[in-house]
Design an enzyme around this catalytic site. Structure first.
Site, short mmCIF file in Angstrom:
data_model
loop_
_atom_site.label_atom_id
_atom_site.label_comp_id
_atom_site.label_asym_id
_atom_site.label_seq_id
_atom_site.Cartn_x
_atom_site.Cartn_y
_atom_site.Cartn_z
N HIS A 165 -12.75 -8.31 -15.30
CA HIS A 165 -12.23 -8.94 -16.19
C HIS A 165 -13.12 -9.79 -17.31
O HIS A 165 -12.68 -9.94 -18.32
CB HIS A 165 -11.05 -10.01 -15.90
CG HIS A 165 -10.01 -9.34 -14.85
ND1 HIS A 165 -9.07 -8.36 -15.51
CD2 HIS A 165 -9.50 -9.68 -13.86
CE1 HIS A 165 -8.43 -8.11 -14.64
NE2 HIS A 165 -8.53 -8.69 -13.62
N ASP A 201 -9.30 -1.77 -8.37
CA ASP A 201 -8.41 -3.08 -8.30
C ASP A 201 -7.46 -2.84 -8.79
O ASP A 201 -7.11 -1.90 -9.83
CB ASP A 201 -9.40 -4.20 -9.18
CG ASP A 201 -8.94 -5.51 -8.93
OD1 ASP A 201 -9.31 -6.41 -8.21
OD2 ASP A 201 -7.81 -5.69 -9.69
N HIS A 203 -5.70 -4.42 -11.12
CA HIS A 203 -5.56 -4.79 -12.50
C HIS A 203 -6.61 -3.85 -13.05
O HIS A 203 -7.76 -3.91 -12.61
CB HIS A 203 -6.05 -6.43 -12.49
CG HIS A 203 -5.11 -7.34 -11.71
ND1 HIS A 203 -5.46 -7.83 -10.41
CD2 HIS A 203 -3.97 -7.75 -12.08
CE1 HIS A 203 -4.48 -8.40 -10.12
NE2 HIS A 203 -3.59 -8.64 -11.11
N ASP A 290 -6.12 -5.46 -4.13
CA ASP A 290 -4.65 -6.22 -4.42
C ASP A 290 -3.61 -4.73 -4.68
O ASP A 290 -2.59 -5.18 -5.14
CB ASP A 290 -4.91 -7.04 -5.68
CG ASP A 290 -5.83 -6.78 -6.60
OD1 ASP A 290 -6.33 -5.63 -6.47
OD2 ASP A 290 -6.28 -7.44 -7.62
N TYR A 329 -5.44 -10.18 -2.39
CA TYR A 329 -5.01 -11.53 -2.10
C TYR A 329 -4.29 -11.81 -0.95
O TYR A 329 -3.92 -12.80 -0.52
CB TYR A 329 -4.42 -12.05 -3.45
CG TYR A 329 -5.43 -12.16 -4.51
CD1 TYR A 329 -6.41 -12.49 -4.75
CD2 TYR A 329 -5.08 -10.91 -5.46
CE1 TYR A 329 -7.37 -12.41 -5.70
CE2 TYR A 329 -6.22 -10.74 -6.47
CZ TYR A 329 -7.32 -11.39 -6.52
OH TYR A 329 -8.36 -11.19 -7.50
N1 Q9C Z 1 1.34 -13.54 -13.36
C1 Q9C Z 1 -8.73 -9.96 -10.12
O1 Q9C Z 1 -7.87 -9.25 -9.34
N2 Q9C Z 1 -3.19 -13.88 -13.03
N3 Q9C Z 1 -8.20 -10.67 -10.97
C2 Q9C Z 1 -2.26 -13.02 -13.57
C3 Q9C Z 1 0.21 -12.74 -13.78
C4 Q9C Z 1 -4.56 -13.52 -12.94
C5 Q9C Z 1 -6.74 -10.92 -11.19
C6 Q9C Z 1 -0.91 -13.69 -13.55
C7 Q9C Z 1 -4.82 -12.12 -12.08
C8 Q9C Z 1 -6.39 -12.00 -12.11
C9 Q9C Z 1 -10.04 -9.84 -10.05
ZN ZN Z 2 -7.24 -7.49 -9.48
#
Ligand code: Q9C
Ligand code: ZN
Length: 358
Positions: A165, A201, A203, A290, A329
């Site tokens: 990110h 990933d 995201h 994830d 996670y």
């Molecule tokens: N409700 C990685 O997996 N929070 N980052 C999102 C949505 C942040 C994920 C909130 C998620 C970051 C590396």
């Molecule tokens: Zn992620």
């Protein structure tokens, strides 16, 4: 297979992230990386290496030197300003519209403002050891790269904090430096070859996409929850295909809610076809777990079998591969899911025997 790990990640141990107006326990924990390390150690087939310090040049090759400077001094300046909070969070973000028509304005003096200039969300707190941990995560990634350049077929870098990110001049999403992008840029510079990045990933890797969007020599392929419902919301749409010299070198494959193993693997095949059609002998993988059906913050339905199959299909590309850890996670199964992905990549069979029942 060689695996690179540093205990410095333990120094990045914030306790909270903000969600729906409340501080909740942060999902991106030190225990994640420890669980992965233990699973790979128990396997016996992974030889662990300590990272070698690579300095800041590979970081400023992709990131704004001022962002590096900010991260290096953030904690010191926070304390010097008399702040007592043990986690640095942004609360005010200078969106372009704030000073619309008024010019850039002065650079603010308080560290309360500085954090909002660099960090784009409220999930990425910094603590005293964050900078040291983030620097070591970069060195983990670059050391994995060195081993591949030295002739290893595939190497795993247990990066924490993650990286995808983080953009040229912005961090967030649990990420500080973009480990995968730093490796891709360093590979281009050292080999003169084009480089492909496969980001699996959950995201979208907005930072990686941003860094290489106008570049013809780096292909970015990402499978991720559709940004119409999923963080980071503002990037990762299928119609984003690159710009200028980079037109056609970004491939986004947004996935539907509840996406199954079969649907996921069909999308992976599309991504792998694009990579096979692109030049270069080395692949960088941003490995997020994830996508797992039991992940607490995501919404796909993958099982451990899919991770083994995904690693196996990536191996079929026949390219040297640097695999770098991103998210994931559901900690009880995280280590086994990573291990099975790497078993697939390494031509070994799946092993579902060590998934704890929780
Ligand atoms: N409700 C990685 O997996 N929070 N980052 C999102 C949505 C942040 C994920 C909130 C998620 C970051 C590396
Ligand atoms: Zn992620």
């Amino acid at each position: 297979m060689r695996a690179v790990y540093s205990p410095e990640h333990l120094r990045h141990e914030p306790k909270h992230e903000m969600a729906d107006g409340e501080a909740i326990g942060i999902y991106e924990t030190p225990e994640r990386a420890e669980a992965i390390r233990r699973a790979l150690e128990a396997d016996g087939g992974f030889a662990f290496e300590t990272p070698i310090e690579h300095g800041t040049d590979p970081i400023t090759a992709v990131h704004d030197p001022a962002m590096l400077g900010y991260l290096e001094g953030a904690w010191r300046e926070w304390i010097a300003a008399g702040e007592t909070a043990v986690e640095i969070f942004p609360d005010t973000f200078p969106l372009p519209a704030l000073r619309e028509g008024m010019g850039a304005g002065r650079v603010p003096r308080t560290p309360r403002a500085s954090i909002g200039m660099w960090c784009f969300d409220t999930a990425t707190p910094m603590v005293e050891g964050t900078y040291a941990a983030a620097r070591d995560a970069v060195d983990v990634a670059l050391t994995a790269m060195d081993l591949v350049l030295g002739g290893e077929r595939s190497v795993y870098g247990l990066c924490r904090p993650p990286g995808h990110h983080a953009a040229r001049a912005m961090f967030g999403g649990y990420c500080f430096f973009n480990n995968a992008a730093i490796v891709a840029e360093e590979l281009v510079r050292r080999t003169g070859e084009p480089v492909a990045i496969l980001d699996v990933d959950y995201h979208h890797g907005n930072g990686t996409q941003q860094l290489f969007y106008a570049r013809g020599d780096v292909l970015y392929v990402s499978l991720h929850g559709d940004p119409d419902r999923a963080y980071p919301y503002f990037a990762g749409f299928a119609e984003e295909t690159g710009a200028g010299a980079g037109e056609g070198t970004t491939l986004n494959l947004p996935l539907a809610l509840g996406c199954s193993n079969e649907e996921y693997l069909a999308n992976l095949d599309r991504g792998l076809e694009a990579i096979a059609a692109f030049g270069g002998s080395t692949l960088v993988v941003s490995l997020g777990i994830d996508t797992y059906g039991r992940d607490p913050i995501c919404d796909l339905a993958l099982t451990t079998e899919a991770y083994h199959e995904a690693g196996h299909r990536v191996a079929a590309l026949g390219r040297s591969t640097i695999v770098l850890q991103e998210g994931g996670y559901f900690v009880p199964h995280l280590g086994e899911n990573v291990r099975n992905w790497l078993l697939g990549l390494d031509g070994r069979g799946p092993d579902l025997s060590s998934l704890p029942e929780v």
